[in-house]
Design a protein around this motif. Sequence first.
Motif, mmCIF file in Angstrom:
data_model
loop_
_atom_site.group_PDB
_atom_site.id
_atom_site.type_symbol
_atom_site.label_atom_id
_atom_site.label_comp_id
_atom_site.label_asym_id
_atom_site.label_seq_id
_atom_site.Cartn_x
_atom_site.Cartn_y
_atom_site.Cartn_z
ATOM 1 N N GLY A 301 67.171 -7.009 -3.698
ATOM 2 C CA GLY A 301 66.881 -5.107 -3.342
ATOM 3 C C GLY A 301 66.599 -4.832 -1.783
ATOM 4 N N VAL A 302 67.287 -3.740 -2.191
ATOM 5 C CA VAL A 302 67.188 -3.322 -0.401
ATOM 6 C C VAL A 302 66.272 -2.863 -0.102
ATOM 7 N N ARG A 303 65.441 -2.159 -0.833
ATOM 8 C CA ARG A 303 64.253 -1.473 -0.512
ATOM 9 C C ARG A 303 63.120 -2.377 -0.075
ATOM 10 N N ALA A 304 62.326 -3.373 -0.880
ATOM 11 C CA ALA A 304 62.358 -4.278 -0.334
ATOM 12 C C ALA A 304 62.173 -5.326 1.027
ATOM 13 N N SER A 305 64.247 -5.597 1.159
ATOM 14 C CA SER A 305 64.449 -6.131 2.944
ATOM 15 C C SER A 305 64.361 -5.120 3.386
ATOM 16 N N LEU A 306 63.863 -3.873 3.093
ATOM 17 C CA LEU A 306 63.701 -2.451 4.600
ATOM 18 C C LEU A 306 62.396 -2.656 5.310
ATOM 19 N N LEU A 307 61.314 -3.025 3.463
ATOM 20 C CA LEU A 307 60.092 -2.785 4.609
ATOM 21 C C LEU A 307 59.985 -4.195 5.496
ATOM 22 N N ILE A 308 60.367 -5.057 4.590
ATOM 23 C CA ILE A 308 59.889 -5.914 5.598
ATOM 24 C C ILE A 308 60.626 -6.458 7.419
ATOM 25 N N CYS A 309 62.019 -5.630 7.144
ATOM 26 C CA CYS A 309 62.485 -5.085 8.923
ATOM 27 C C CYS A 309 61.871 -4.565 9.574
ATOM 28 N N TYR A 310 60.818 -3.302 8.936
ATOM 29 C CA TYR A 310 60.136 -2.772 9.707
ATOM 30 C C TYR A 310 58.560 -2.462 9.670
ATOM 31 N N GLY A 311 58.171 -3.764 9.028
ATOM 32 C CA GLY A 311 57.608 -4.721 9.034
ATOM 33 C C GLY A 311 57.018 -5.371 10.229
ATOM 34 N N CYS A 312 58.277 -6.367 11.182
ATOM 35 C CA CYS A 312 58.882 -7.170 12.377
ATOM 36 C C CYS A 312 58.976 -5.933 13.295
ATOM 37 N N PHE A 313 59.637 -5.427 12.814
ATOM 38 C CA PHE A 313 59.239 -4.635 13.864
ATOM 39 C C PHE A 313 58.124 -3.600 14.530
ATOM 40 N N PHE A 314 57.043 -3.351 13.817
ATOM 41 C CA PHE A 314 55.658 -3.047 13.819
ATOM 42 C C PHE A 314 55.232 -4.198 14.841
ATOM 43 N N LEU A 315 55.105 -5.592 14.516
ATOM 44 C CA LEU A 315 54.566 -6.233 14.967
ATOM 45 C C LEU A 315 55.179 -6.189 16.235
ATOM 46 N N PHE A 336 62.035 -9.435 16.509
ATOM 47 C CA PHE A 336 63.056 -7.765 16.725
ATOM 48 C C PHE A 336 64.052 -8.132 16.030
ATOM 49 N N ALA A 337 64.767 -9.256 16.601
ATOM 50 C CA ALA A 337 66.208 -10.016 15.954
ATOM 51 C C ALA A 337 65.954 -9.735 14.725
ATOM 52 N N VAL A 338 64.857 -10.159 14.158
ATOM 53 C CA VAL A 338 64.951 -10.328 12.816
ATOM 54 C C VAL A 338 65.202 -9.406 11.915
ATOM 55 N N ALA A 339 64.913 -7.930 12.559
ATOM 56 C CA ALA A 339 64.875 -6.191 12.015
ATOM 57 C C ALA A 339 66.042 -6.052 12.658
ATOM 58 N N PHE A 401 54.081 3.823 15.430
ATOM 59 C CA PHE A 401 54.261 4.952 14.418
ATOM 60 C C PHE A 401 55.622 4.850 13.529
ATOM 61 N N ALA A 402 56.276 4.948 14.194
ATOM 62 C CA ALA A 402 57.809 5.519 13.331
ATOM 63 C C ALA A 402 57.871 4.491 12.666
ATOM 64 N N THR A 403 57.979 2.598 12.934
ATOM 65 C CA THR A 403 58.298 1.971 11.621
ATOM 66 C C THR A 403 56.947 2.355 10.413
ATOM 67 N N VAL A 404 55.768 2.613 10.586
ATOM 68 C CA VAL A 404 54.840 2.564 9.604
ATOM 69 C C VAL A 404 55.180 4.152 9.112
ATOM 70 N N ALA A 405 55.889 5.035 9.341
ATOM 71 C CA ALA A 405 56.643 6.208 8.959
ATOM 72 C C ALA A 405 57.972 5.850 7.888
ATOM 73 N N LEU A 406 58.416 5.323 8.764
ATOM 74 C CA LEU A 406 59.617 4.289 8.098
ATOM 75 C C LEU A 406 60.023 3.686 6.692
ATOM 76 N N GLY A 407 58.310 3.093 6.860
ATOM 77 C CA GLY A 407 57.879 2.219 5.808
ATOM 78 C C GLY A 407 57.571 2.666 4.865
ATOM 79 N N VAL A 408 56.551 3.426 4.726
ATOM 80 C CA VAL A 408 56.487 5.047 3.816
ATOM 81 C C VAL A 408 57.545 5.467 2.985
#
Length: 441
Positions: A301-315, A336-339, A401-408
Amino acid sequence: MSDNVTAGRRQTGPLGGLVITVLLTSFVAATYGFGFYLFSQLVTDMRRDLGFGYTAVGTITAAGQLGFLVFAMIGTWLASRIGGGQVTIGSVALCAICLLLLPMTDSIVVIGILLTILGGTAASVYVPLVEIVGRVIDYKHRGKVLGLVSSGTSYGVFVNSLLVPSFVADGDWRGLWYVVGFGTLMVTVVATVTFWRLGLFRPDPAEAEQAAEQRAEQEADGGKGGALSGVRMVLVRWVVIIWVIKFMNGFAFMPFQNYLSPYLREGLGFDIDFAAQVWGVIGIIGMFSGFAVGWLSDKIGVRASLLICYGCFFLSSMLLVLAPVGYLPMVSGVLFAVAFYPIYGLVPAYVSKTAKGTAATVIFGVTNVVQGVGGIAGNYTAGALKNLTGDFMWYYVLIAFATVALGVLTLQLPPEGADENATKKKPVGKAAAVPAGGGTE
């Protein structure tokens, strides 16, 4: 659009589809990779020769996002009138001309204008890609193709990482602009011939049938369309969430890459070779991440993939804030490149699976505009924070902080496909009611 129309849009064989995929990827590589991302790698050397400050850098990068916004609107308008093929080829040709003109001047104002136009061509190239892919690529392969095309920037970044050290070592940053400009011009010539042979400069034979279906839908809806249809789409909850997500994507992640090289070299004290290696790793991983994550999104699913990307951005951002030592900035670049590159394919994929016809086109057009606005705000804020605090680090804190908000926000989206009729007839109160299992998987 009916299945017959969709099937009828394909006018080339597998070889033609492969050639178009390569060309579209090269367009994105040139307009995105050889514009601001090359500027961000050369900004230290250009500042040394031309004597401009980071206020100018922030203003120029913000102007580039303004160019993206304006050209996104103009490109959409022109593509509907003269054709997507013409707009795409014209945009790549304009990109090549700007790349060749940029090293000919010492004026930071002229350089800023050229970079603004380059930022615009990135948008006007991208807008017609959905139309072109729809005409030459089978439906079952379009997601993968768009995922690969969305990674096109990484190919430009990778080429940059190979060329920058040698040109900078010789003090010849101008020569690098000439090289990528002539390369882009050659691709434009090849693409023009290919588009002509494949008939992409001629009107799509499916356009008339599609227009007839849209008119029938409007008549069935009481004759309401145009602006009223757009107003109804704004009132749908998931659409507003998507627009906010795209704004924040532009605000956070465009400056991340634009200021990465100056942060590594001037803020953290790494040399040009290490910075180039980081960019090279970003480019190599980006070549495959768009396709890989796009394939994954078809499975989970797209949503789960987006959450993975935002997790990578945060780290990635936190590594640059808390532990920017040794090879950890390289790890940050990997994350960064993965996401980063898949993000540009995941959001359009969600829209294409959740909205249909005119609704999808309008939503997609607005996402490009709000992303441009976000990029303007983000690039200017990053430059201003550097001047205010003397350190790029604080913008990377803001990104975290923005990546946390994007995950929500992503968790608030309904499953893709569940709300595909919400933009047509559902009132606001029912738009959020999503039937169980309504996804497309």
